[in-house]
Design an enzyme around this catalytic site. Structure first.
Site, short mmCIF file in Angstrom:
data_model
loop_
_atom_site.label_atom_id
_atom_site.label_comp_id
_atom_site.label_asym_id
_atom_site.label_seq_id
_atom_site.Cartn_x
_atom_site.Cartn_y
_atom_site.Cartn_z
N ARG A 181 -16.43 1.28 -2.88
CA ARG A 181 -15.61 0.68 -1.85
C ARG A 181 -16.20 -0.71 -1.63
O ARG A 181 -17.02 -0.91 -0.75
CB ARG A 181 -15.67 1.52 -0.58
CG ARG A 181 -14.52 1.29 0.37
CD ARG A 181 -14.66 2.17 1.58
NE ARG A 181 -14.27 3.55 1.39
CZ ARG A 181 -13.02 3.98 1.27
NH1 ARG A 181 -12.02 3.13 1.32
NH2 ARG A 181 -12.76 5.25 1.10
N LYS A 201 -7.95 -3.37 2.20
CA LYS A 201 -6.68 -2.82 2.69
C LYS A 201 -6.45 -3.34 4.09
O LYS A 201 -7.38 -3.45 4.90
CB LYS A 201 -6.68 -1.30 2.64
CG LYS A 201 -7.79 -0.65 3.39
CD LYS A 201 -7.80 0.85 3.14
CE LYS A 201 -9.00 1.46 3.82
NZ LYS A 201 -9.31 2.80 3.42
N LYS A 251 0.87 -1.17 0.00
CA LYS A 251 0.00 0.00 0.00
C LYS A 251 0.91 1.22 0.00
O LYS A 251 1.53 1.55 1.01
CB LYS A 251 -0.89 0.00 1.23
CG LYS A 251 -1.94 1.09 1.20
CD LYS A 251 -2.92 0.93 2.34
CE LYS A 251 -4.06 1.91 2.21
NZ LYS A 251 -3.63 3.30 2.09
N GLU A 300 -0.36 5.16 -8.48
CA GLU A 300 -0.02 6.04 -7.36
C GLU A 300 1.21 6.86 -7.74
O GLU A 300 2.19 6.31 -8.25
CB GLU A 300 0.28 5.15 -6.14
CG GLU A 300 0.35 5.87 -4.84
CD GLU A 300 -0.98 5.97 -4.08
OE1 GLU A 300 -2.04 5.59 -4.61
OE2 GLU A 300 -0.93 6.47 -2.95
N ARG A 315 -7.52 11.79 -7.17
CA ARG A 315 -8.65 10.96 -6.73
C ARG A 315 -9.96 11.74 -6.72
O ARG A 315 -11.02 11.18 -6.95
CB ARG A 315 -8.31 10.43 -5.34
CG ARG A 315 -9.35 9.62 -4.70
CD ARG A 315 -8.73 8.90 -3.52
NE ARG A 315 -9.76 8.53 -2.58
CZ ARG A 315 -9.53 7.81 -1.50
NH1 ARG A 315 -8.31 7.39 -1.24
NH2 ARG A 315 -10.48 7.49 -0.68
N ARG A 343 -3.04 8.98 -5.23
CA ARG A 343 -3.74 8.18 -6.22
C ARG A 343 -3.89 9.01 -7.49
O ARG A 343 -4.23 10.19 -7.43
CB ARG A 343 -5.12 7.80 -5.68
CG ARG A 343 -5.97 6.96 -6.61
CD ARG A 343 -5.39 5.55 -6.69
NE ARG A 343 -6.26 4.63 -7.37
CZ ARG A 343 -7.21 3.92 -6.77
NH1 ARG A 343 -7.45 4.07 -5.47
NH2 ARG A 343 -7.93 3.07 -7.45
P1 AMP Z 1 -7.18 4.60 1.95
O1 AMP Z 1 -6.79 5.96 1.46
O2 AMP Z 1 -6.56 4.22 3.26
O3 AMP Z 1 -8.67 4.36 1.85
O4 AMP Z 1 -6.56 3.55 0.93
C1 AMP Z 1 -6.89 3.56 -0.41
C2 AMP Z 1 -5.80 4.22 -1.18
O5 AMP Z 1 -4.62 3.45 -1.15
C3 AMP Z 1 -6.07 4.36 -2.63
O6 AMP Z 1 -6.82 5.49 -2.94
C4 AMP Z 1 -4.67 4.48 -3.24
O7 AMP Z 1 -4.29 5.84 -3.34
C5 AMP Z 1 -3.80 3.85 -2.23
N1 AMP Z 1 -3.02 2.71 -2.72
C6 AMP Z 1 -1.76 2.53 -2.35
N2 AMP Z 1 -1.24 1.44 -2.89
C7 AMP Z 1 -2.21 0.88 -3.66
C8 AMP Z 1 -2.28 -0.29 -4.47
N3 AMP Z 1 -1.24 -1.10 -4.60
N4 AMP Z 1 -3.46 -0.54 -5.10
C9 AMP Z 1 -4.52 0.29 -4.97
N5 AMP Z 1 -4.52 1.40 -4.21
C10 AMP Z 1 -3.38 1.70 -3.55
#
Ligand code: AMP
Length: 572
Positions: free
Chosen positions: A420, A426, A240, A288, A260, A245
């Site tokens: 989502r 995640k 991650k 990313e 995003r 994004r």
């Molecule tokens: P969160 O912001 O905690 O909801 O996590 C989602 C975000 O993780 C996404 O919007 C991406 O920007 C980020 N992200 C980081 N690495 C990845 C990956 N390998 N695949 C998809 N999203 C990722």
């Protein structure tokens, strides 16, 4: 606008979802072709469609002052009304109603309101914007004014979710719900979707270059067991990445990067745009943006220096270079691959949508592009796991490399823009927690109205001259249960030292454990630091203020977390 507002009131008063959907559907059928898209976009609590880059640019203060002016009310009338309801639209309604001002003979139609929003968005200068808003508000009765302001503040609070709105569109025009949802995802414009449904042209919604799609999102998972329960084995695991994004659209020489929230951020990342121009195909990548130097990713704090810099100076480009790490291919230009072989120009224009292919196939096609051979590009590293032990090992490894967590993906999942869902999960653990003292509280918004749910918290300043003074480090919505919140609200009311509007300075005795992702230097709080994504994990009834963490602990954590590049698994 009046009829729309009455509908909104009825929906708010109805608790049954089916009834809400039926009422909206009945209403949509009565609208003129010009009114339909605006009515629907407004019901989604937006002045403009989601993919429309415009914003009205009227702050709460301007809305409040204009209302007070129009109502001939005292300065502060809106603030007082707001403290009653915690709802700006309701406050505007109450102040206008109390003024006994007569509504204009010519109430605005939905199209008038949409045109006025457009005019306000295009006008520069807060004074000129407020003047236009005043003219619009002047034409409204209090009920219409209430909803006008709710649309502007992005929250209707009538219990109508986007899913209900899609169901109402499907019902109104007798279309398949799935077709409406899919068109909604592709167009990112619920108003346009309603028009397509009305005209029986839902199939025409398609992936279009330079019209950014909403990003597919991941749901949080607690642990490896939950991951496997939801996705089944095997799963695909990627790091991650803690960057930005971004969606890259390319046709020939034309390249655009979208954030995003669908803004065009191409200007901020000229090196990525330049690199993408060299690609011998057209298409859309999801990925990313990461700060990356000498083969390693730099922490998010470094990338921050690049944010919002429309024309980054050369020294900044050199000190914080950025790369695009791709993890998905959403569209691919037909014939472009042949063009690459023959050396012909790209730019035929059409892209084949790949969204409905399983990730497995999208990834095959992404790998075939050999982005790792290209300057300024990387591709996410993929690992397959089938057991909880395997997942845990990968997770621990990622943590040791300073990474915030993992993204786990179902190789059979399609790409669902803006959703989502459970196709992607995640898995992350907070980096650390700090025990902080609550020094201030505020009533919350929405459901939390009337409850002191927003906490400002502090750590102890243990520098020699500070005498253990408390210095603030952050503010967060409390993640406590309803019962805990009610109990704490009563406690804080009794232990308020001073009130400043909505904010109460409270006796600094309650200690909370705060989880967070990153510590940053910041002038916002008097500790000189701020926490990124703080969450109140629990109340430490076992601790008193003297046991709270200190500024030196924060400093040490900051240094540790800053320390050196993060070792992401990226193929470059
Ligand atoms: P969160 O912001 O905690 O909801 O996590 C989602 C975000 O993780 C996404 O919007 C991406 O920007 C980020 N992200 C980081 N690495 C990845 C990956 N390998 N695949 C998809 N999203 C990722």
């Amino acid at each position: 606008m009046r009829r729309w507002s009455e509908l909104a009131e009825q929906i708010a008063a109805t608790s049954r979802t089916s009834e809400k959907v039926r009422r909206v559907a009945d209403y949509l059928r009565t609208l003129t072709p010009a009114e339909l898209p605006h009515a629907v976009v407004f019901l989604a609590a937006r002045p403009f469609p989601e993919t429309d880059g415009r914003s009205v640019g009227l702050g709460w203060a301007a809305i409040g002052a204009t209302t007070e002016d129009l109502a001939d009310a005292d300065a502060g009338a809106i603030g007082a009304a707001y403290n009653q309801s915690s709802d700006l639209g309701q406050a505007v309604h109450d102040v206008l109603l109390a003024s006994r001002r007569r509504a204009s003979a010519e109430p605005p139609t939905l199209t008038d309101v949409a045109a006025a929003f457009g005019a306000i968005a295009e006008t520069r200068g807060s004074g000129a914007k407020a003047e236009l808003f005043k003219t619009l508000l002047w034409r409204c009765d209090p009920l219409s004014a209430k909803y006008l302001v709710k649309i502007l503040s992005g929250e209707l609070r009538i219990g109508l979710r986007e899913g209900h709105l899609e169901a109402a569109i499907a019902a109104a025009f007798e279309r398949e719900l799935a077709a409406v949802q899919w068109a909604g995802m592709l167009t990112g414009d619920i108003g346009r979707t309603a028009e397509l449904a009305r005209d029986d042209r839902l199939a025409e919604a398609e992936l279009t270059l330079f019209r950014p799609l909403k990003s597919m999102l991941a749901s949080p998972a607690a642990d490896a067991t939950e991951v496997l329960k939801r996705l089944g084995a095997p799963v695909w695991i990627e790091d991650k990445y803690d960057g930005i994004r971004s969606q890259l659209h390319k046709r020939g020489d034309e390249v655009r990067l979208y954030s995003r929230d669908l803004h065009d951020v191409s200007g901020q990342f000229p090196e990525v745009v330049e690199g993408a121009r060299q690609l011998p195909w057209d298409g859309i990548l999801d990925g990313e943006l990461l700060a990356f130097r000498e083969g390693g990713a730099l922490p998010f704090q470094m990338l921050q220096a690049r944010l919002g810099r429309k024309k980054p100076p050369a020294d900044l480009l050199a000190s914080v270079p950025v790369i695009f790490v791709a993890f998905d291919l959403l569209g691919f230009g037909q014939g472009s691959a042949d063009a690459a072989l023959t050396g012909a120009e790209t730019g035929s224009g059409r892209v084949e949508p790949l969204l409905r292919l399983p990730l497995r196939e999208r990834r095959d096609r992404l790998d075939a592009l050999q982005l790792t051979e290209r300057e300024g590009f990387g591709v996410s590293n993929l690992i397959t796991a089938s057991t909880t032990q395997e997942l845990d090992t990968v997770f621990d490894g990622a943590r040791e490399r300073g990474n915030e967590g993992l993204m786990v993906k179902d190789p059979d999942s399609i790409y669902s823009p803006g959703r989502r869902g459970f196709g992607w999960l995640k898995l992350k653990r907070p980096l650390a927690t700090l025990d902080c003292v609550v020094v201030g509280v505020e009533v919350g918004h929405g459901k939390r109205h009337g409850v002191l749910s927003d906490y400002t918290f502090a750590v102890r300043d243990d520098r020699p001259d500070a005498e253990g003074r408390l210095v603030t480090i952050g503010k967060a919505y409390s993640g406590l249960t309803g019962a805990e919140l009610a109990e704490m609200t009563a406690w804080f009311k009794e232990h308020t030292l001073q009130e400043f509007g909505r904010y109460r300075l409270v006796e600094p005795t309650v200690v909370v454990e705060v989880a967070f992702d990153v510590i940053m230097r910041s002038g916002r709080h008097n500790s000189g630091f701020a926490l990124r994504f703080p969450r109140i994990a629990r109340i430490r009834t076992d601790k008193g203020p003297a046991d709270a963490d200190t500024l030196s602990t924060v400093q040490a954590l900051h240094e540790r977390l800053q320390g050196g590049p993060i070792e992401y698994a990226i193929a470059t």
